[in-house]
Each structure stands twice: as C-alpha cells, then as structure tokens.
Design a protein around this motif. Structure first.
Motif, PDB file in Angstrom:
ATOM      1  N   ARG A  37       0.840  -1.189   0.000  1.00 31.84           N
ATOM      2  CA  ARG A  37       0.000   0.000   0.000  1.00 31.84           C
ATOM      3  C   ARG A  37       0.879   1.244   0.000  1.00 31.84           C
ATOM      4  O   ARG A  37       1.809   1.344   0.796  1.00 31.84           O
ATOM      5  N   ASP A  61      -2.227   6.153  -0.613  1.00 29.11           N
ATOM      6  CA  ASP A  61      -3.505   5.618  -0.138  1.00 29.11           C
ATOM      7  C   ASP A  61      -3.642   5.629   1.376  1.00 29.11           C
ATOM      8  O   ASP A  61      -4.756   5.683   1.893  1.00 29.11           O
ATOM      9  N   GLN A  63      -8.314   2.047 -10.306  1.00 33.08           N
ATOM     10  CA  GLN A  63      -7.949   0.714 -10.792  1.00 33.08           C
ATOM     11  C   GLN A  63      -7.727  -0.197  -9.593  1.00 33.08           C
ATOM     12  O   GLN A  63      -7.437   0.273  -8.483  1.00 33.08           O
ATOM     13  N   SER A  64      -7.869  -1.480  -9.820  1.00 34.19           N
ATOM     14  CA  SER A  64      -7.633  -2.444  -8.749  1.00 34.19           C
ATOM     15  C   SER A  64      -7.092  -3.739  -9.331  1.00 34.19           C
ATOM     16  O   SER A  64      -7.234  -4.000 -10.525  1.00 34.19           O
ATOM     17  N   THR A  68      -6.728  -8.004  -8.417  1.00 31.46           N
ATOM     18  CA  THR A  68      -7.156  -9.116  -7.580  1.00 31.46           C
ATOM     19  C   THR A  68      -6.288 -10.330  -7.834  1.00 31.46           C
ATOM     20  O   THR A  68      -6.164 -10.796  -8.970  1.00 31.46           O
ATOM     21  N   TYR A 101      -7.618  -7.659 -13.163  1.00 27.26           N
ATOM     22  CA  TYR A 101      -7.561  -6.237 -12.857  1.00 27.26           C
ATOM     23  C   TYR A 101      -8.852  -5.571 -13.302  1.00 27.26           C
ATOM     24  O   TYR A 101      -9.623  -6.113 -14.097  1.00 27.26           O
ATOM     25  N   SER A 148     -10.081  -1.536 -14.526  1.00 27.59           N
ATOM     26  CA  SER A 148      -9.656  -0.168 -14.804  1.00 27.59           C
ATOM     27  C   SER A 148     -10.574   0.417 -15.854  1.00 27.59           C
ATOM     28  O   SER A 148     -11.031  -0.285 -16.747  1.00 27.59           O
ATOM     29  N   THR A 155      -0.628   0.156  -8.779  1.00 27.36           N
ATOM     30  CA  THR A 155      -1.447  -0.507  -7.768  1.00 27.36           C
ATOM     31  C   THR A 155      -1.096  -1.989  -7.732  1.00 27.36           C
ATOM     32  O   THR A 155      -1.090  -2.650  -8.772  1.00 27.36           O
ATOM     33  N   GLY A 207      -1.522  -6.026  -6.265  1.00 29.60           N
ATOM     34  CA  GLY A 207      -2.391  -7.023  -5.678  1.00 29.60           C
ATOM     35  C   GLY A 207      -1.872  -7.439  -4.319  1.00 29.60           C
ATOM     36  O   GLY A 207      -0.825  -6.966  -3.863  1.00 29.60           O
TER      37      GLY A 207
END
Lengths: 113, 115
Positions: free
Chosen positions: A44, A59, B2-3, B5, B25, B27, B104, B106
């Motif tokens: 993070r 974040d 965005q993320s 997993t 992902y 986005s 970003t 995971g």
C-alpha cells in the motif's frame, strides 16, 4: 548495478517515539515511493515524490510524513509511532515514465512496542 | 480507479510441475501490467511487464504471462517450476496517463515448491 538502499533492515521503537526511515537511490530517478507491506494486504502506497521538495499522499498517509531535500534521498517519518505501524516498509524509485519499472530496496521491518 | 485481484494467497506446487498464478484487474482506462517477485528477505524485483503489442510476454527465467483484455486478466505461468522459484509474486497495474504513483499492487501469491 542499480541500487535502492534503506538505512536499516530491522528497527524496534517504543510507542510515541519519532521514527525516521531513510532511503537513498543512485539511479538519478525522479520518482521515489514509500510502501507499507502487510500479510494479506499486499503493498500500500504511503507517500510518493516526483521531484525534490515535492510530495503527494498515497492511499494511507495518516500518521506519516516525508521529506525529500535531495533528489537521491527520500525519508519517511513517523511523528509518533504506534503499535499499528508495526510493518515492513519498502522504498522504491523509478523514472517519470509510467512504463518503466520501479526498483525496490530490501525493506525495513519496523516493530513498535 | 484501478484495482488488482490475486485470488490465491498461497499456491503449493511439486517441483517440475506447471504452475499458474492468477491476476485480474479492473480499470476504466488502458493499463500497463507488471509481475514483481519477492524472494525471501528481499525487496521486490520486476519479473515481466506488458505495455503494448504482443499479448504474451516472457521473463528470462522461464515465466510467461498473457494479457487478456476481454477477461481483464494477466495470469503468470511456468511449465516446470524449480525450488528456486519459491517466492511471493505480486501483480501490479499502472495507468499510462496518470503517472507512476498509480502503480497498484495485488495482495500477492506465495508460491511454495515442494521437493
């Protein structure tokens, strides 16, 4: 060989202490980052900097501050350490372009007691 | 936003068996995709990346990953693993137009090789 060096591998501090984590890179990179790594949560972003004296919140900036007085050095400061800041802290640097890789230091494992 | 997993937190595999580490992902814009590896007691280092062009990218130590836009996936594969592949693997995504601060990660997959 490119290098990002974190000043300490292991630190133990007491609750309420002011803690400084230092990071130096020798690649003339514009970007520098501080991440926190916790099991099950991944990495993070705490803060990053894209230039000397410039900083942006990531974040999870609460409880942290940073300083970048020289291009090669990026410091993470815990103003008043708390037990929930016990973690692995990773410093990284990269060029400005987003398609380039980030280079990481070996990490500082901080324990706050 | 965005993320990323990574559904598998731990993957045990016998030596010389194949392995797949999954990454999905999300986005709203086009992305760059990365796999980083963290060997025990070390920082992260780049394993491979997808920027554009061929959807299959390879690393020097036998790993490969395929970008699948329709499934928003970037799974990492190796046909035959070795003990030395024991590490934690992180998938990461960045948005080309928003600066490197948008890298970003995971939550990581710990790969354990069983002799």
């Amino acid at each position: 060989d490119v290098k990002v060096t974190q000043s300490s591998r292991y630190l133990v501090k007491r609750t309420g202490e002011k803690v400084f984590l230092e990071c130096v890179q020798d690649m003339d990179h514009e970007n520098m980052f501080w991440y926190r790594q916790d099991p099950g949560l991944g990495l993070r972003l705490i803060y990053f900097s894209y230039d000397v004296k410039m900083k942006e919140k990531g974040d999870i900036p609460e409880g942290y501050s940073v300083s970048r007085e020289k291009k090669e050095r990026f410091s993470l400061i815990l103003e008043s350490a708390s037990t929930n800041q016990t973690s692995m802290y990773l410093c990284a640097s990269s060029l400005l372009q987003t398609d380039t890789e980030a280079f990481f230091g070996q990490g500082t494992r901080l324990t706050v007691v | 936003a965005q993320s990323v997993t990574q559904l598998d937190s731990q993957v045990p595999v016998f030596e010389e068996a194949p392995v797949e580490l999954r990454c999905n992902y999300s986005s709203s814009v086009s992305v760059y995709l990365f796999w980083y590896v963290q060997y025990p007691n070390q920082g992260l280092q780049l394993l491979l990346k997808y920027l554009s062009g061929s959807t299959l990218v390879e690393s020097i130590n036998g790993f490969e990953a395929e970008f699948n836009k329709s499934q928003t996936s970037f799974h990492l594969r190796k046909p035959s693993v070795h003990i030395s592949d024991t590490a934690e693997y992180f998938c990461a995504v960045s948005a080309p137009n928003f600066g490197n601060e948008k890298l970003t990660f995971g939550t990581g997959t710990r790969l354990t090789i069983i002799p």
